[in-house]
Design an enzyme around this catalytic site. Sequence first.
Site, PDB file in Angstrom:
ATOM      1  N   TRP A  89       0.801  -1.224   0.000  1.00 13.28           N
ATOM      2  CA  TRP A  89       0.000   0.000   0.000  1.00 13.28           C
ATOM      3  C   TRP A  89       0.834   1.275   0.000  1.00 13.28           C
ATOM      4  O   TRP A  89       0.302   2.344  -0.264  1.00 13.28           O
ATOM      5  CB  TRP A  89      -0.919   0.017   1.228  1.00 13.28           C
ATOM      6  CG  TRP A  89      -0.208  -0.274   2.524  1.00 13.28           C
ATOM      7  CD1 TRP A  89      -0.171  -1.472   3.175  1.00 13.28           C
ATOM      8  CD2 TRP A  89       0.583   0.632   3.309  1.00 13.28           C
ATOM      9  NE1 TRP A  89       0.593  -1.364   4.317  1.00 13.28           N
ATOM     10  CE2 TRP A  89       1.073  -0.088   4.427  1.00 13.28           C
ATOM     11  CE3 TRP A  89       0.925   1.987   3.178  1.00 13.28           C
ATOM     12  CZ2 TRP A  89       1.889   0.492   5.405  1.00 13.28           C
ATOM     13  CZ3 TRP A  89       1.747   2.566   4.147  1.00 13.28           C
ATOM     14  CH2 TRP A  89       2.202   1.823   5.241  1.00 13.28           C
ATOM     15  N   ASN A  90       2.130   1.210   0.319  1.00 14.11           N
ATOM     16  CA  ASN A  90       2.861   2.454   0.582  1.00 14.11           C
ATOM     17  C   ASN A  90       3.212   3.244  -0.675  1.00 14.11           C
ATOM     18  O   ASN A  90       3.359   4.462  -0.610  1.00 14.11           O
ATOM     19  CB  ASN A  90       4.106   2.194   1.435  1.00 14.11           C
ATOM     20  CG  ASN A  90       5.058   1.200   0.813  1.00 14.11           C
ATOM     21  OD1 ASN A  90       4.659   0.356   0.004  1.00 14.11           O
ATOM     22  ND2 ASN A  90       6.319   1.276   1.182  1.00 14.11           N
ATOM     23  N   LYS A 118      -2.362  -8.040  -7.919  1.00 10.41           N
ATOM     24  CA  LYS A 118      -3.184  -7.908  -6.717  1.00 10.41           C
ATOM     25  C   LYS A 118      -2.633  -6.752  -5.883  1.00 10.41           C
ATOM     26  O   LYS A 118      -1.634  -6.904  -5.175  1.00 10.41           O
ATOM     27  CB  LYS A 118      -3.175  -9.174  -5.863  1.00 10.41           C
ATOM     28  CG  LYS A 118      -4.213  -9.122  -4.724  1.00 10.41           C
ATOM     29  CD  LYS A 118      -3.862  -9.985  -3.558  1.00 10.41           C
ATOM     30  CE  LYS A 118      -2.849  -9.356  -2.645  1.00 10.41           C
ATOM     31  NZ  LYS A 118      -3.327  -8.124  -1.939  1.00 10.41           N
ATOM     32  N   ALA A 160      -2.742  -3.858  -2.788  1.00 10.43           N
ATOM     33  CA  ALA A 160      -3.182  -3.891  -1.397  1.00 10.43           C
ATOM     34  C   ALA A 160      -4.596  -3.343  -1.276  1.00 10.43           C
ATOM     35  O   ALA A 160      -4.972  -2.401  -1.973  1.00 10.43           O
ATOM     36  CB  ALA A 160      -2.227  -3.073  -0.532  1.00 10.43           C
ATOM     37  N   GLY A 189       6.676  -6.714  -0.128  1.00 13.46           N
ATOM     38  CA  GLY A 189       5.969  -6.726   1.149  1.00 13.46           C
ATOM     39  C   GLY A 189       6.883  -7.158   2.266  1.00 13.46           C
ATOM     40  O   GLY A 189       8.116  -7.111   2.150  1.00 13.46           O
ATOM     41  N   ARG A 238      10.625  10.681   3.554  1.00  9.40           N
ATOM     42  CA  ARG A 238       9.909  10.423   2.308  1.00  9.40           C
ATOM     43  C   ARG A 238       8.746   9.492   2.606  1.00  9.40           C
ATOM     44  O   ARG A 238       8.919   8.452   3.245  1.00  9.40           O
ATOM     45  CB  ARG A 238      10.873   9.786   1.306  1.00  9.40           C
ATOM     46  CG  ARG A 238      10.265   9.488  -0.050  1.00  9.40           C
ATOM     47  CD  ARG A 238      11.308   8.810  -0.938  1.00  9.40           C
ATOM     48  NE  ARG A 238      10.794   8.438  -2.246  1.00  9.40           N
ATOM     49  CZ  ARG A 238      11.124   7.330  -2.877  1.00  9.40           C
ATOM     50  NH1 ARG A 238      11.983   6.475  -2.334  1.00  9.40           N
ATOM     51  NH2 ARG A 238      10.627   7.048  -4.071  1.00  9.40           N
ATOM     52  N   SER A 294      16.613   5.546  -5.197  1.00  9.76           N
ATOM     53  CA  SER A 294      15.698   4.866  -6.117  1.00  9.76           C
ATOM     54  C   SER A 294      15.745   5.499  -7.501  1.00  9.76           C
ATOM     55  O   SER A 294      15.608   6.718  -7.645  1.00  9.76           O
ATOM     56  CB  SER A 294      14.270   4.922  -5.568  1.00  9.76           C
ATOM     57  OG  SER A 294      14.179   4.255  -4.326  1.00  9.76           O
ATOM     58  N   GLU A 345      14.804  -5.162  -9.278  1.00 13.44           N
ATOM     59  CA  GLU A 345      13.832  -4.446 -10.096  1.00 13.44           C
ATOM     60  C   GLU A 345      14.497  -3.197 -10.648  1.00 13.44           C
ATOM     61  O   GLU A 345      15.359  -2.599 -10.013  1.00 13.44           O
ATOM     62  CB  GLU A 345      12.595  -4.086  -9.263  1.00 13.44           C
ATOM     63  CG  GLU A 345      11.838  -5.319  -8.790  1.00 13.44           C
ATOM     64  CD  GLU A 345      10.583  -5.001  -8.009  1.00 13.44           C
ATOM     65  OE1 GLU A 345       9.540  -5.623  -8.291  1.00 13.44           O
ATOM     66  OE2 GLU A 345      10.635  -4.135  -7.115  1.00 13.44           O
TER      67      GLU A 345
END
Length: 491
Positions: free
Chosen positions: A164-165, A188, A190, A242, A292, A455, A472
């Site tokens: 969800w973040n 799928k 959150a 997660g 952040r 990132s 990733e």
Amino acid sequence: MNKPIIPTGLGLDPSGIPTDLHIAGQWREARTGQRIDVFDPSTGAVIARVADAGVEDALDAVRAAADALPGWSATAPRKRSEILRRCYELMMEQQDMLAALIALENGKSLTDARGEVAYAAEFFRWFAEEAVRLNGELYTAPSGANRIIVQYQPIGVAVLVTPWNFPAAMATRKIAPALAAGCTVVLKPATETPLTANVLADIYKEAGVPDGVVNVFTTSNAGPTISALLHDPRVRKLSFTGSTPVGRKLLREAADTVISCSMELGGNAPFVVFDDADLEAALDGAMVAKMRNGGEACTAANRFYVQKGIAKAFSEGLAARMSALQVGKGYDAATQCGPMINAAAVTRIGEMVDAAKKAGADVVVGGKPAEGPGYFYPPTVVASVPADARLMHEEIFGPVAPISVFETEEEAIARANDTEYGLIAYVYTRDLARGLRVSERIESGMVGLNRGLVSDPAAPFGGVKQSGLGREGAHHGILEFTEAKYIATSW
């Protein structure tokens, strides 16, 4: 109530926010007939009710992805690239709308939400370029007996599970490389933040993604539903972001059918500041690395280790900056730190701070949950934190900065590595040799050397130890969705 209830002034059209399941290019109700409440963490109010998929709904999504796989994998790389590029363009054209939606359902500030949209969209631009550069290899066997040809082929149907973040970025960081490689996906998101994923599904379709290539479902019964997907022979990839405990369970499930797994799991990032660091730069970096998304990030600085000579100045400087932050509703323009995702998060953070206080730590600023409505915990600095405190060993996922003092370089490295996690670390020093030396010895997949933000879609994101498997972003990200096929031949 199937359409969201949007606070006035956000510029969001409730009729444009889907709340059903997106399967084979169509929005449809769940077979269960059930709905999941979605809350505004800034007020605690229910803002939407999304479809609650059962196992059969999820298997329908797999079927749609499997049916679409032959056509999508056979689509020319240039065509796939152009569609991904269009996804990027449409997201940026609708950046303000997407940011407002993220701020509404997630609670992060509008500034952070706009940053997330730009970051999320960038994955489509990056992998649009990678889609046409998935090059194979040709070389002669050492014996000279034959040639070795290596091709990278799409791995197949991929199940993507996101937290969800970062409701936009965690999805696009997986969807973009999967589609670039020629895979189809079942996402799928959150249940706390499903609306962003749903709106993005419509954007992908508008960009030209064929029906069935991206399918989206929400469910309140995640364990059995994902288990059913992992035992479906049509599914060949799982990409999960997660917690480490959930990641361990999914790895055990995936072992039954030997599914390829990418895991981006928990973190416990050390932020190491040496005496010779540029104090203002270190404080700037600390605010970015810690605050952040209000600290609700796996990359958030979790443990601050500050060398003795600079410790007092750093603690005072950080406390001053943290206390100056404007706390408020995520979608209020003046907000710098929004609410936590739910009441349980506030309770957990409070318990960790209280335990540190009882163990002898000093709360310099903050330290007490705000009274409702909404799920707020103030920016907090805790000094003299004991080494065995929960704050130093568990992922805080909130705006709390625990500080501990060290004396030697060896001590800093040992304490930074004293964790089962290894996602990211931050190091501040003016001595480049020391910075590189310490960066190499810290056990983490990423290091921010004199930087509080690392990132980047062009860089490999991922951790070591129990922070995950695979990477990733970068060229590594597309390879996670491919199989290397070797062909031996002679001529």
